[in-house]
Scaffold this active site. Structure first.
Site, mmCIF file in Angstrom:
data_model
loop_
_atom_site.group_PDB
_atom_site.id
_atom_site.type_symbol
_atom_site.label_atom_id
_atom_site.label_comp_id
_atom_site.label_asym_id
_atom_site.label_seq_id
_atom_site.Cartn_x
_atom_site.Cartn_y
_atom_site.Cartn_z
ATOM 1 N N SER A 129 59.157 22.333 54.985
ATOM 2 C CA SER A 129 59.430 22.687 53.596
ATOM 3 C C SER A 129 60.895 23.063 53.369
ATOM 4 C CB SER A 129 58.473 23.816 53.179
ATOM 5 O OG SER A 129 58.528 24.038 51.797
ATOM 6 N N ASP A 135 72.402 14.748 55.370
ATOM 7 C CA ASP A 135 72.777 13.676 54.450
ATOM 8 C C ASP A 135 74.194 13.851 53.917
ATOM 9 O OD1 ASP A 135 70.364 12.501 54.816
ATOM 10 O OD2 ASP A 135 69.638 12.732 52.764
ATOM 11 N N LYS A 195 56.797 18.346 55.377
ATOM 12 C CA LYS A 195 56.169 18.974 54.223
ATOM 13 C C LYS A 195 57.200 18.995 53.093
ATOM 14 C CE LYS A 195 54.308 22.315 51.532
ATOM 15 N NZ LYS A 195 54.909 22.816 50.287
#
Length: 871
Positions: A730, A741, A755
């Protein structure tokens, strides 16, 4: 099962227990390769410069870089430093690969042993030998349960440690005759089963001698020496415990349980190499387990069916998505029956062993203890629930759920859950009218009528779902008279289970605990606790500056009573509720500790407790964290255990403290962090990046909502490594995924949980209950979906540098870390030594440090960017 036997089983079946964890099916990396020959690596890139080799090393290819480095001229301290770093890292990686291969071989061997035990069990029973063996092995296991261990040697003084050695050696002396009694029973047997037991006995005798020698030779005089002794004893006694457990595994009543657990462990250790699934032992195990599961379901032996189907589901992951879903559906039905059995019945078919697996952490109580003393009753769990709560929840599905609701599916799921309740015989204990066939059949017929409607009618919607519940309630009133609160809970849980595994109801009974977890604060005494079945509560550590800390509670204190109520036969759940309470109120804890003549009562005034989610490398005597992992090289370390509303502010203070000391690079440890608040996650990412999208959310009824970075972060330029593993979920994945990224951090470890769904917390009935409903998905800056959907091959965050660990390796460094978290009031030298061992045992962490130090060498090269000063 006695408490001591339970402890032995937990220790000795380390790999077994870890194999049963709810592993998120993260794709496992292959074992690190052994160091390749220098000539091969150099041939691949014969003219690579020092700087080029550092680039290879910083990318995580330590073996290739090390082999090539050895061909470069050795002049220059920087090159020597790089070579030393890489050499040590390759050494660790090679040892890690070797240990992984050994654990994989052991797991496969234990599968075969368990299958052999299953095959021979019936003939042994008929001959009477099985009972004699089981009795003899039981005595051996119980005797080993009396043997002391060296886990807490760093926490006690030299005198107490010496006494521990004397008593432990006395206990060890009782084992040889018991081992011989087992050996005597199989000495004359000429079959594979007996031969296997004799082999295990020989291994156990050798390991027993190793343990004796380790205790006899242990230096226990100084705190640092006791740290060293504790580490050696941990290894030796774990080996011995595993050997004894192997013998025990040959006489357990259900060896196939162990076979499945060890097969799952073998699957995890094998990683992407799926060749094991083509081996005869694996195929035989799968076929036998499916037959066993189907037979158990047909006979309504639901625990056995659940164990088998769940194991088959896990073993099918990454191999066969269709079979995985088939097993998952079977397991769901069995799980519903077991849930009913546990909540409303007497657990009839469950043995103590099965109950411990199904309900880990629950206390084992004496037969005379009242059930309500040791486990939560269904009356407690359903208190305050009414039908209106469920209707309000149903109303929110169409407006808020992330995808179009399949009302046919959720109606069938909710009705099936109630039907399971009605048709599980053990539920008759709580609802007597279910035992009257006519009344039960009338109720089940009403449910079946609604199921038929759901199967045949077109264009079902939320009104049909509400009507189905009303029909169930009316049918109950005229037949079995199950309380509305029970039916409402089962109906709602059944329908939400069909949506996804993260949507759920937070019922009135759970609201208080839910708010504690999400807000990171509650009113209590501020101690972390643990409990063994049938034993008193034990203090793991008092939280710094908490009421318990100020009252003088110490690590290892036994809490015998809470407000006069004995703790040994109460569950941890119930004890937590007893210890927490209103701010300003008083709770009296009766405690004892080593050296105390008699127990004392400690009155403690409850106060607000803030759960500290930000931790450092070592804790000082005042309870404050030191965030320097490698101060000479200016490498900081911050461990985040979850994301609460104070996580960002606490981490910001840690970064500022490190910056004041000249911070150059940082490790952010998100391993085992289950997530938490989205706002805290985005604010934390914002401290490391000055621009770009951090994360976006979107769903069926939720427009895309991006979160972007600002130019105000506190650590925008220094090197950053983020540690993740399969249990990072999460919010942890948002942080690690965004930093990857945006090319701000190097990610080290194992692929994260996957998740990536957003749950909106919707209050119901004036906040008496809440609906936790999936309303959107998280998308990383690259546009990639984090969430693992059924059949997904890509999910979560993939590390830039994959570093796998085995269950035993993980357990080793976690045990050391637990101790170092508690050593704030022990000799500083002992703490330093313990931290060194923790570092060496944690290959993921030392891989991160190696990367950062190599980056520093690369960045210092002429023409490269210098290590930037942070703000």
């Amino acid at each position: 099962m006695t408490a001591k036997l339970h402890r032995l089983t937990v220790l000795a079946a380390l790999a077994l227990i870890l194999a049963l964890w709810p592993i998120a099916a993260a794709q496992n990396a292959p074992a690190p390769a052994a160091t390749q020959p220098a000539a091969t690596a150099a041939a691949a890139a014969p003219n690579v410069s020092y700087g080029g080799l550092l680039d290879i090393a910083v990318a995580g290819d330590f073996g290739k870089a090390y082999a090539a480095f050895q061909r470069l001229p050795s002049a220059g301290p920087d090159r020597q430093a790089a070579l030393a770093l890489l050499g040590r890292q390759v050494e660790r990686s090679t040892a890690n690969a070797r240990e992984r291969e050994g654990e994989l071989d052991d797991a496969v061997a234990r599968v075969k042993q368990a299958m052999l035990a299953q095959e021979h069990q019936e003939p042994l029973k008929k001959s009477g030998l099985f009972d004699r063996l089981r009795d003899a092995v039981g005595k051996l296991v119980l005797a080993y349960g009396e043997v002391g261990n060296g886990d807490d040697l760093p926490l006690i003084n030299a005198e107490a440690a010496a006494l521990r050695r004397t008593k432990t050696l006395e206990s060890l002396d009782k084992l040889p005759p018991l081992i011989e009694s087992v050996k005597g029973l199989v000495a004359a047997q000429n079959d594979p089963y007996a031969a296997s037991v004799r082999e295990m006995i020989a291994r156990t005798v050798a390991r027993l001698q190793d343990v004796r020698q380790a205790w006899q030779g242990a230096d226990l005089k100084t705190p640092s020496a006791r740290v060293d002794a504790s580490g050696v004893l941990w290894e030796k006694q774990t080996d011995l415990a595993l050997s004894i457990t192997d013998i025990q595994g040959m006489v357990v009543l259900k060896p196939w349980h162990m076979a499945l657990a060890q097969a799952r462990l073998a699957q995890e250790l094998a990683g992407q190499d799926h060749s094991y699934s083509e081996q005869d032992w694996y195929k035989t195990l799968i076929a036998a387990t499916l037959a066993r599961a189907d037979k158990a379901a047909a006979d309504a032996r639901w625990f056995e069916a659940l164990t088998a189907y769940s194991a088959l589901e896990e073993l099918a992951k990454d191999l066969d998505a269709q079979r995985e879903q088939f097993y998952a559906d079977k397991a769901k039905l069995a799980r519903q029956h077991v849930r009913v059995l546990r909540l409303y019945g007497d657990a009839g078919e469950l043995t103590a062993e099965e109950d411990a697996v199904l309900n880990p952490g629950a206390t084992t109580r004496p037969a005379s203890a009242k059930a309500e003393d040791s486990q939560t009753s269904w009356r407690d769990m359903t208190s305050g629930i009414d039908a209106n709560m469920v209707k309000r929840a149903i109303e929110r599905l169409n407006d808020s759920y992330v995808t179009t609701v399949d009302y046919r599916k959720v109606i069938q799921g909710s009705l099936q859950a109630v039907r399971v309740l009605a048709t599980t015989p053990q539920a008759q204990k709580s609802f007597p009218l279910l035992s009257e066939a006519a009344q039960r059949d009338k109720f089940v017929s009403a449910i079946d009528a609604q199921l038929k409607i759901a199967q045949t009618r077109d264009n079902l919607d939320q009104l049909d779902l509400t009507l189905a519940m009303d029909s169930v309630l009316r049918a109950s009133e005229t037949s079995v008279r199950i309380p509305t609160s029970v039916l409402a809970m089962e109906f709602a849980d059944g329908l939400l289970d069909e949506l996804d595994r993260f949507s759920s109801m937070i019922w009135p009974y759970d609201v208080s605990d839910f708010l504690k977890q999400t807000m990171g604060e509650f009113f209590g005494v501020g101690v972390q606790i643990t409990k063994e079945p049938g034993e008193p509560l034990e203090v793991v550590t008092p939280l710094p500056d908490s009421p318990g800390f100020r009252a003088g509670l110490k690590v290892g204190d036994k809490i015998l009573k809470v407000d006069g109520r004995a703790t040994e036969d109460l569950s941890v759940d119930k004890l937590v509720r007893m210890i927490t309470g209103k701010k300003g109120s008083t709770v009296v804890l009766t405690i004892t500790r080593a050296g105390m003549v008699k127990p004392i009562d400690v009155p403690i005034v409850r106060d607000e407790i803030h759960i500290r989610t930000v931790k450092g490398w070592r804790m000082a005597n005042d309870g404050k964290w030191d965030f320097w992992l490698d101060e000479p090289n200016k490498i900081g370390y911050i461990r985040l255990t979850q994301f609460t509303d104070t996580s960002h502010s606490d981490m910001l203070e840690a970064i500022k403290e490190l910056r004041a000391g000249g911070l150059k690079s940082l490790i952010l440890d998100l391993r085992f962090d289950p997530g938490g608040l989205l706002n805290e996650a985005t604010k934390i990412v914002d401290e490391f990046v000055s621009s770009g999208r951090i994360v976006s959310t979107r769903g069926r009824q939720v427009p895309e909502s991006p979160r972007n970075a600002h130019r105000s972060g506190q650590f925008l330029s220094g090197d950053l490594v983020v540690l993740i593993n399969e249990q990072s979920a999460s919010a942890s994945e948002i942080v690690s995924g965004a930093l990857k990224d945006l090319r701000r951090a190097t990610i080290v470890g194992r692929r994260s949980y996957g998740k990536g769904s957003v749950q909106n917390i919707i209050p119901l009935e004036d906040k008496k209950a809440f609906l936790k409903l999936t309303t959107a998905y998280y998308y990383l800056p690259s546009g990639r979906l984090l969430h693992r959907k059924n059949g997904s091959t890509e999910w979560g965050v993939d590390p830039d540098v994959v570093v796998g660990v085995t269950p035993r390796q993980m357990k080793r460094w976690q045990d050391i870390r637990r101790k170092t978290d508690l050593l704030m009031d022990i000799d500083p030298a002992a703490l330093t030594d313990a931290l060194k061992k923790q570092y060496e045992a944690d290959i993921q962490l030392n891989s991160a440090v190696t990367l950062l130090r190599l980056k520093a060498l690369r960045d210092a090269l002429p023409g490269n960017k210098a290590i930037a000063d942070v703000k």
